[in-house]
Each structure stands twice: as C-alpha cells, then as structure tokens.
Design a protein around this motif. Structure first.
Motif, PDB file in Angstrom:
ATOM      1  N   THR A  10       0.818  -1.214   0.000  1.00 65.71           N
ATOM      2  CA  THR A  10       0.000   0.000   0.000  1.00 65.71           C
ATOM      3  C   THR A  10       0.853   1.265   0.000  1.00 65.71           C
ATOM      4  O   THR A  10       0.331   2.348  -0.228  1.00 65.71           O
ATOM      5  CB  THR A  10      -0.955   0.051   1.212  1.00 65.71           C
ATOM      6  OG1 THR A  10      -0.164   0.094   2.405  1.00 65.71           O
ATOM      7  CG2 THR A  10      -1.857  -1.176   1.250  1.00 65.71           C
ATOM      8  N   SER A  11       2.169   1.116   0.245  1.00 65.01           N
ATOM      9  CA  SER A  11       3.062   2.281   0.157  1.00 65.01           C
ATOM     10  C   SER A  11       4.486   1.782  -0.020  1.00 65.01           C
ATOM     11  O   SER A  11       4.763   0.581   0.083  1.00 65.01           O
ATOM     12  CB  SER A  11       2.958   3.165   1.399  1.00 65.01           C
ATOM     13  OG  SER A  11       3.787   2.667   2.424  1.00 65.01           O
ATOM     14  N   GLU A  65      -7.316   7.524   5.340  1.00 69.74           N
ATOM     15  CA  GLU A  65      -7.600   6.413   4.422  1.00 69.74           C
ATOM     16  C   GLU A  65      -8.798   5.620   4.930  1.00 69.74           C
ATOM     17  O   GLU A  65      -8.722   4.421   5.209  1.00 69.74           O
ATOM     18  CB  GLU A  65      -6.361   5.494   4.311  1.00 69.74           C
ATOM     19  CG  GLU A  65      -5.167   6.115   3.612  1.00 69.74           C
ATOM     20  CD  GLU A  65      -5.318   6.145   2.072  1.00 69.74           C
ATOM     21  OE1 GLU A  65      -6.382   5.728   1.552  1.00 69.74           O
ATOM     22  OE2 GLU A  65      -4.364   6.604   1.413  1.00 69.74           O
ATOM     23  N   SER A  84      -2.903  -1.972  -2.897  1.00 75.37           N
ATOM     24  CA  SER A  84      -3.597  -0.741  -3.261  1.00 75.37           C
ATOM     25  C   SER A  84      -3.524  -0.525  -4.764  1.00 75.37           C
ATOM     26  O   SER A  84      -2.455  -0.545  -5.359  1.00 75.37           O
ATOM     27  CB  SER A  84      -2.964   0.450  -2.550  1.00 75.37           C
ATOM     28  OG  SER A  84      -3.393   1.657  -3.169  1.00 75.37           O
ATOM     29  N   ARG A  97      -2.358   7.729  -1.781  1.00 74.93           N
ATOM     30  CA  ARG A  97      -1.206   7.123  -2.468  1.00 74.93           C
ATOM     31  C   ARG A  97      -1.627   6.344  -3.707  1.00 74.93           C
ATOM     32  O   ARG A  97      -2.750   5.851  -3.774  1.00 74.93           O
ATOM     33  CB  ARG A  97      -0.471   6.154  -1.531  1.00 74.93           C
ATOM     34  CG  ARG A  97       0.280   6.792  -0.402  1.00 74.93           C
ATOM     35  CD  ARG A  97       0.943   5.698   0.434  1.00 74.93           C
ATOM     36  NE  ARG A  97       1.834   6.250   1.444  1.00 74.93           N
ATOM     37  CZ  ARG A  97       1.524   6.402   2.732  1.00 74.93           C
ATOM     38  NH1 ARG A  97       0.326   6.037   3.168  1.00 74.93           N
ATOM     39  NH2 ARG A  97       2.404   6.907   3.576  1.00 74.93           N
ATOM     40  N   PRO A 111       0.680   3.595  -5.205  1.00 75.88           N
ATOM     41  CA  PRO A 111       2.020   2.992  -5.195  1.00 75.88           C
ATOM     42  C   PRO A 111       2.357   2.159  -6.434  1.00 75.88           C
ATOM     43  O   PRO A 111       3.536   2.122  -6.823  1.00 75.88           O
ATOM     44  CB  PRO A 111       2.023   2.134  -3.921  1.00 75.88           C
ATOM     45  CG  PRO A 111       0.577   1.896  -3.609  1.00 75.88           C
ATOM     46  CD  PRO A 111      -0.157   3.099  -4.095  1.00 75.88           C
ATOM     47  N   SER A 123       2.561  10.145  -3.576  1.00 79.91           N
ATOM     48  CA  SER A 123       3.170   8.836  -3.759  1.00 79.91           C
ATOM     49  C   SER A 123       4.467   8.974  -4.554  1.00 79.91           C
ATOM     50  O   SER A 123       5.507   8.406  -4.174  1.00 79.91           O
ATOM     51  CB  SER A 123       2.161   7.957  -4.508  1.00 79.91           C
ATOM     52  OG  SER A 123       2.307   6.609  -4.190  1.00 79.91           O
ATOM     53  N   GLU A 168       7.156  10.228  -2.239  1.00 84.90           N
ATOM     54  CA  GLU A 168       7.778   9.321  -1.266  1.00 84.90           C
ATOM     55  C   GLU A 168       8.584   8.204  -1.928  1.00 84.90           C
ATOM     56  O   GLU A 168       9.536   7.709  -1.325  1.00 84.90           O
ATOM     57  CB  GLU A 168       6.790   8.800  -0.214  1.00 84.90           C
ATOM     58  CG  GLU A 168       5.750   7.828  -0.680  1.00 84.90           C
ATOM     59  CD  GLU A 168       4.881   7.318   0.492  1.00 84.90           C
ATOM     60  OE1 GLU A 168       5.011   7.762   1.632  1.00 84.90           O
ATOM     61  OE2 GLU A 168       4.042   6.449   0.226  1.00 84.90           O
ATOM     62  N   TRP A 169       8.256   7.860  -3.157  1.00 83.40           N
ATOM     63  CA  TRP A 169       9.074   6.864  -3.860  1.00 83.40           C
ATOM     64  C   TRP A 169      10.371   7.499  -4.362  1.00 83.40           C
ATOM     65  O   TRP A 169      11.436   6.879  -4.292  1.00 83.40           O
ATOM     66  CB  TRP A 169       8.287   6.223  -5.003  1.00 83.40           C
ATOM     67  CG  TRP A 169       7.257   5.236  -4.512  1.00 83.40           C
ATOM     68  CD1 TRP A 169       6.101   5.524  -3.857  1.00 83.40           C
ATOM     69  CD2 TRP A 169       7.324   3.810  -4.599  1.00 83.40           C
ATOM     70  NE1 TRP A 169       5.427   4.360  -3.538  1.00 83.40           N
ATOM     71  CE2 TRP A 169       6.156   3.290  -3.994  1.00 83.40           C
ATOM     72  CE3 TRP A 169       8.243   2.904  -5.137  1.00 83.40           C
ATOM     73  CZ2 TRP A 169       5.894   1.916  -3.904  1.00 83.40           C
ATOM     74  CZ3 TRP A 169       7.979   1.529  -5.063  1.00 83.40           C
ATOM     75  CH2 TRP A 169       6.819   1.059  -4.446  1.00 83.40           C
ATOM     76  N   PHE A 197       4.377  13.826   3.488  1.00 79.28           N
ATOM     77  CA  PHE A 197       4.978  13.217   2.299  1.00 79.28           C
ATOM     78  C   PHE A 197       6.191  13.998   1.807  1.00 79.28           C
ATOM     79  O   PHE A 197       7.193  13.412   1.436  1.00 79.28           O
ATOM     80  CB  PHE A 197       3.937  13.099   1.179  1.00 79.28           C
ATOM     81  CG  PHE A 197       2.853  12.112   1.498  1.00 79.28           C
ATOM     82  CD1 PHE A 197       3.070  10.751   1.314  1.00 79.28           C
ATOM     83  CD2 PHE A 197       1.648  12.533   2.023  1.00 79.28           C
ATOM     84  CE1 PHE A 197       2.075   9.829   1.624  1.00 79.28           C
ATOM     85  CE2 PHE A 197       0.657  11.616   2.349  1.00 79.28           C
ATOM     86  CZ  PHE A 197       0.864  10.265   2.156  1.00 79.28           C
TER      87      PHE A 197
END
Lengths: 318, 318, 318
Positions: B5-6, B124, B140, B146, B148, B188, B191-192, B214
């Motif tokens: 999910t992340s 969420e 997700s 997010r 992902p 998202s 954060e990636w 984030f």
C-alpha cells in the motif's frame, strides 16, 4: 444433474454435500473437467457472493466463464410472450436465451422477484423462460422464489458444524428490514432443511407467513422467544408478506437478533446469507460474535456451486 | 511482501525494480506461480490502466482473476462502524471484505479520496478498513493518499531512461485542472522518489503545497520556471489544495507544461500517470513530442503490478 | 490478416469461410495459438452476441481476454483533435488507444454511429482514430458504417444453407422500427454479398436507399413484394435514411416480414443479425418458424470471430 433450480433437482442431498466437502478439501481436483466448455453467468440483478463464488467454482473446473450484466452491457429485455416490441425493450428474453444456447454449455441466471405482481413472481416469470427455452442445463443463481445454491451452502455449513447424534434444532427467524424483500431465501432454506436430518421451526410475525407451498407441515411460531428456545442454529432473514404480497404489516416487537436473545438458545450458531443490514436484522454483537458462522457460509458458496457445476458436467460428458 | 500500500512495504526498492525489468524481458516466466490462486480486483472507482495492467499481470502469473465493479455490480456499501443500516447502504464494507477473505488469496482495491472530509481522506477511511479486516495480502490500486503501483512504474521508467553516472534532477510540477483532484499521485511519487538516487524538486503554486508528511525535507519551489531549469525528468500532475482541503486557490500564471517551458530544461523526459487533460495540464506538443515517456510509463504498469503480485505470491507459497 | 474492419481486409473470402467451418468442426484445434498474447475488447456500446462470441473465440485460441466497458469502467473520452480538455471529457481517445497499444496484441472495438453528424459517421470518426493510432491489429466489433464480423457470419451461414448449383437469390429487406437505426449492418451485408456467388437484391421504401458507396450497382427495388419473389434467403433489417441522414420518412405500406409474405418466396431462409423487435421487424410466426436460420447465424458469430483472430495471430506470429 440435468438442471439446478430447486432441491428437487438433487438426486441425493447427502451425496452432494459430501461431494462439496471433498471439493473443499481439494478445490483443484477436477481442473480438466470443464476444459473447452463454457458457462454463461447472466446477472439481471446485483450480486457479490454469487458472482464471485460462481466464477471461482467454474474456473476451478477449467470452464470458460462468460459473465454478462444483462441490463447494463447488453439490451433492455422484453419478457411478454407475443409482445409487439414497439416500446423500450430491444430484445426478447426468448431470443437472448436461444443465443445463449448457441454459446454456452451451461446457463446460470440471477433473476430476482419483481415484487410487483404476485402472480409473476410465484410463476417465476423469468426463470421459467430459461427453463422453457434453454437447451442446455440451467442453474439458478437466485430466482423469484428460491436461492438453491445458497441453500446447498447452508446445508454444507450445518453439516460441518454439527457433530452430535441428535437432530439439531434449526430456527429460521424473520428479521426487520426497511423495504420489501423477496421470500426466496426463506422459501429455499425451508425446502432444503425439510430434506435434512434437522428439527426445523420457522418464526415470524403475524402477517409474514411464507407460502404454504414451501412451509408445508413445518411448524410456524409467531413468538420469536418461544421459537429460539434451545435452538442449535438460527438462520436470520427478512422477507415481506406473502399473503398481502410485498406488504410490510406493522410489527410491534423488536425482532432484531441480539446477544440477549442468544442467551435463550443452546449457544446457537448464527447464519445469514448476506448482505445483512447490521443493527437492523441483527446486532453488531451477534454478527461479529463467536457464534456467527456467516462467513463460513459465504465460503461454502464456492463448493456448493462447484459441486453443482461438476455434477452437471457429469451429465454433459457422461 | 506481505502487503503493498506504500513504499514502506518494499524491502529493497532497487531489487524490485530489477525484478520488474526482468519480467518485462520475459512476462511469461512465471506462468505457474499463481495457479489455483485467486486475486480479487475491487474497483470503487473508474480505472483504465490499473484495471487492464493488473489483469494482465495476474494472468501472466497464472492467477484466477475476479474483477468486481463494487458499486454497479454488487451492493451499495456502508463504511461507518456501528452504523444502524436503515438507510441506502445494503452491505457493510467489513462484511464485503470478510467475504473477499474467503474467496481470494490476494485482495486489490481502488478507493479514491472522497475529497469531502480531509480527516476521512488523510486517515484512508476505506483502505484502512481493508488493511484492518483483510486476512490475505492487500494491494492498493490507488487509495485516498497514495498510488504505489503507479509510483513503482515511475521508478522503473526513470531507471530505464537514465544511464548517466550523476543523479538526475527530477521535477514534480503541479499542472492546471478544472476540478479538485486528489493529492495521491503527487504524494506517492514524492515518497518513492525520496528512496531513489535522484535530486527531487517539487514545484507548485502558493496554496498547493502537498502534505508535509509526504514532502518532508524535499525542496518545494513556488516558481515553476526556476524549478524546471536543467530538469532531466518532469512529472506533470494536478492536485488540489491540501491545507485548504480540496480547494482550488486562484493561480495567475499559466502552469500548463508547454514546449516553450521544455527549453529551459536539460531536454527533460516528460512523465504523467494518465489520464491527462490535453492542452490544460500539458500541451499536445509536449504530449505527442519525442520527450514524452508517458506511454512507456503506462506499459510499465504491467511489470510494476506483476513484480508486486509475484513477491506477494512468494510470501503465500514460501 | 493485418486488420479487420471491412471485407477488403480479407484476402480470399472463400478461404476464410472454409477456415471458419473447420473451426466450427473443432473449436479447440488451436488452443495454444494465442498463449501469452492479449486481446482487448473495447465496448463503447451495448453488445450481447459480439461480446460473448468474441470472448469465446479468443478463449478458444488461448488468448488472454480483457473486456472494457469504456464509458462505465474507465473515463469519459474526448474525440476531437486539438481539444482543450477543460470540459466533461477526461481522457483523449488517442491516449486510450496508445495505452491499449502497450497492453494488447490485438485491439477490438465496438463504436456505433452517433446518428447526429452524417459527416462524423461516414468518416468513421471513432474507428478511424483506432486505425490511425493503433500499432497492433484492429478488429471492428461494429462501427458507424459496417459490421464485418456479422457479415462474415452471414456468409458462413448462407454457405451452410445452400447446396444447389445455381446462385441463390438473396434479398436484403428493410423492416420497420421505432427509432433511427444505423445503416451499418445493411451496408456491410451488401458489400460482403457482392463478393459472394449470389444474386443480391435490396428492397426498401423510397427515401431509405443505402449509401451508393456500398450499394454500387446492386439492384434496389422499392416494392417489397416484387423483391421477395422467388427469394432463397431474406435478410431482414431496419435502417434509417442515409440521404436525409437519420430521418425516418413516412412509410405507408407494412414492411414487417410475415408468414404471408414468405409464400411468395422460394421457401426462403430468414436471417437477422439480432437483436430483433418482434412483431415490428418480423412476426413471431416468422421468427419462430422453421425457415428461420437466425440462431444459427448467431452461433456462427463465434467461428467468424475465431477465424479472424486466428488469421491475425498468423500475421503476428508468422
């Protein structure tokens, strides 16, 4: 098995329950059986469990699966014989069925009661067209008056949960709801339980008796507390009036199944076909409590469907 | 991988990117891995890329695929804990998830932000119910905050397009839109990228800063031209205000990405998650130009999903 | 075969009819041919026969099948080139097609005539975008002006039903309807029959002549009885005016095909592509009579699609 629309299509109930339990042990045991064959799953109404469990069951048997949301994806259907189709309907159900005959080795259909004409619903105005026009085996995914794949899953679930020598006391209890719901699950559970080694009692408010055609000589009690006493299984389900068709006569007592009511039972297991309106039909406490075998019932829908499809394939490929 | 999910569910980002690129070389290399297992793809919102790429990925792994358009095909869902369900909702999300537990080995779900309650979206409110009640791995397919599988595809795409020794400069730029859009893709991607060997800069108008949770210490510049200077990759995406939740504060400058703006970059590659509003978010010239790697990104959605499903199957079948 | 949108994509009509009939003998003869390949079936309009027969055909060839109800499941599409997408449309058809290029080895699409702009329909405003932007073979599942998979099924059906040495007399007759319907089936049947060894006659009321581009030098008779005389096959179909585009000029005679009218034919076989409005286009008596080969036509849709997909796979995997 030539078709599956009610308990009367089952040759031997104990045999098919046993078969379903074997499938549950090893769902991948017959992955070649349906190869090259096609099942059409036709939905005239919403579905979660039936939709998914039927797909899984069919895939486990190696069947090609066609899923059709008839109203949204295909054409607006005409149901009246002899209709002059100069209105909103685009395709006659007869023609849709004849086409499915050309495409499918098994036709499965979900067609709820319309809840408008008692006569139409009692006569299964839609399912009967499938039974009349289909040239391949027909499986009911719930019809106006019955939900046999659910009932077979219920039989499997009770079998799994009863190891005593005596017959269990099974109570089908009416539950409150906010709108008129069909009698299909209640009718169907009743006629399947009549074939099981159980003591069946139905309880519902005055005005809510099910069709005598289904209840036959099963005891019907209008006092819920009296009925629940010493119950081993309680099946919770709403339905609207059959006599005053689709009406909802006033009910003064609170028929919602609660933890308090469970105390008068024999630590009864709780069943429901889902979807359930929480805190209306039964309380969160009961739904989430340890007596609930409701999700197990839902899982058994796979094996109920797989056993039925498998027996139908035996008929097709002798 | 136990769930996805992340980015924090990924043990080693470089390893999964490498795995995805191997799958891209040979998508049919693990066709037996998912045999007899079922993935449920549950859509509470529209989807094209996610829907199709997830199905392809699952089929490449031999999984049975169940696709459910929850609202249209099943029942109207209740999300509130403890609700007395005497209104429009027919089935509680908890019960739907518990049933999916019975039917699926992996549950994947798409559940957008509602854009009404900041609290619900930040917490969420839907995905968290899946995380809480699912007894099988949850994936997700985009949630309130997010996306992902998209971000992993973005990492794969940048990896394919960067062969220099230095870190590329990656700019996430806000783009105009006509209605309030969630921050999920922006969050998202941020954060990636923070886990990648890149120099990340975010640029957006005043009032459009993403959630600090984030962005952390990533540089945020409110002047687009300044941010785009020497960029190697530009990720174009709209989002609405986080602080004044779901508002669209007035923006006087034209933030649409055009060919003119590309000139100040280091011949930057252009990325977008799609769908894109042409000539609003970016110009036809940019979308159809040779710097666009947007369709490559879309293709990589297959391998992103397949790498994730494959790692989850490793966990299920150790 | 590189694509399939009209009869001109077929190298040799007799060869593909023969191939389809061989497939009908053994539909499972090429189950490995499509392994690891994906076909995308994109529906912009309703479909029953096309939807199901295409799925069966693709599954028989071992293809992965992706079925997308574009409007309901994905995004509202923009069709105008150069559009500033600041309105209701969320994704440009060009981008959707480019993404399908990444995901599919064959793209099949159903896109009816809009019946509003003659120019748009004549120019195949939607299908032409697929032909322009698709990088993989495109198959028409019915477009604004043609329905070639239906026409191929019609050729197969006539071949099966004609064993005499002389050319059969085939009459395409207009039938009444209650709303403006596209000319696609009529056009398409005409251009395919022109390639068959038949004597083709079209009959329709004054004001309903099909586009000359399709009828060419085929005889058009405005008197139905005269046309039906000695017919061996009658193809019943409504269409609206082409000249006064989408209009329905008044028709005083009753053009519904009845048992009475059948008497002036040579015991003609009756064809229709379905769905049919019973007792408007043709009578129950004709539809359910022994001269109807309408359901056989529907069945042949499987083999029509399978022959086409198979020939396209030959091109992909030479």
């Amino acid at each position: 098995m030539k078709k599956f629309t009610s308990v009367s299509d089952v040759k031997n109930l104990q045999d098919i329950i046993k078969k379903a339990l074997q499938i549950k042990e090893n769902p991948q045991s017959e992955t070649e059986k349906g190869k090259g064959k096609t099942i059409g799953l036709v939905f005239l109404n919403s579905s979660l469990r039936t939709r998914l469990s039927s797909q899984i069951a069919a895939q486990n048997l190696g069947l090609n699966v066609l899923t059709l949301n008839a109203a949204q994806e295909a054409w607006n259907l005409e149901f009246a014989d002899g209709a002059i189709m100069n209105g909103d309907t685009v395709e006659h159900i007869k023609d849709a069925i004849e086409v499915l005959n050309q495409y499918c080795d098994i036709i499965a259909v979900r067609c709820f009661a319309g809840m408008k004409s008692k006569e139409d619903d009692v006569n299964e105005s839609i399912l009967s067209q499938f039974e009349q026009h289909a040239k391949v085996p027909v499986v009911s995914l719930e019809s106006a008056t019955r939900h046999p794949l659910q009932s077979l899953a219920d039989c499997i679930t009770i079998t799994e949960n009863w190891k005593e020598d005596r017959k269990p006391k099974v109570v089908l209890t009416w539950a409150p709801h906010i709108k008129p719901i069909a009698q299909a699950v209640g009718n169907s559970f009743t006629e399947w339980m009549q074939e099981m080694e159980v003591e069946l009692i139905i309880t519902n408010p005055v005005g809510y008796d099910l069709d005598k055609k289904f209840t036959k000589d099963t005891k019907v009690i209008h006092n819920q507390n009296e009925a629940l006493k010493d119950a081993d299984f309680i099946y919770v389900k709403n339905w609207s009036s059959f006599d005053d068709y689709a009406a909802m006569p006033e009910v003064k007592e609170n028929w919602m199944l609660t933890g308090e009511k469970l105390k008068i039972t024999n630590n009864a297991k709780i069943m429901h076909c889902l979807p359930v309106r929480r805190n209306v039909e039964l309380s969160d406490e009961v739904m989430d409590g340890e007596n609930s075998i409701i999700y197990q019932q839902a899982k058994n829908r796979i094996f109920s469907a797989q056993a039925v499809f498998s027996e139908i394939l035996d008929e097709i490929n002798p």
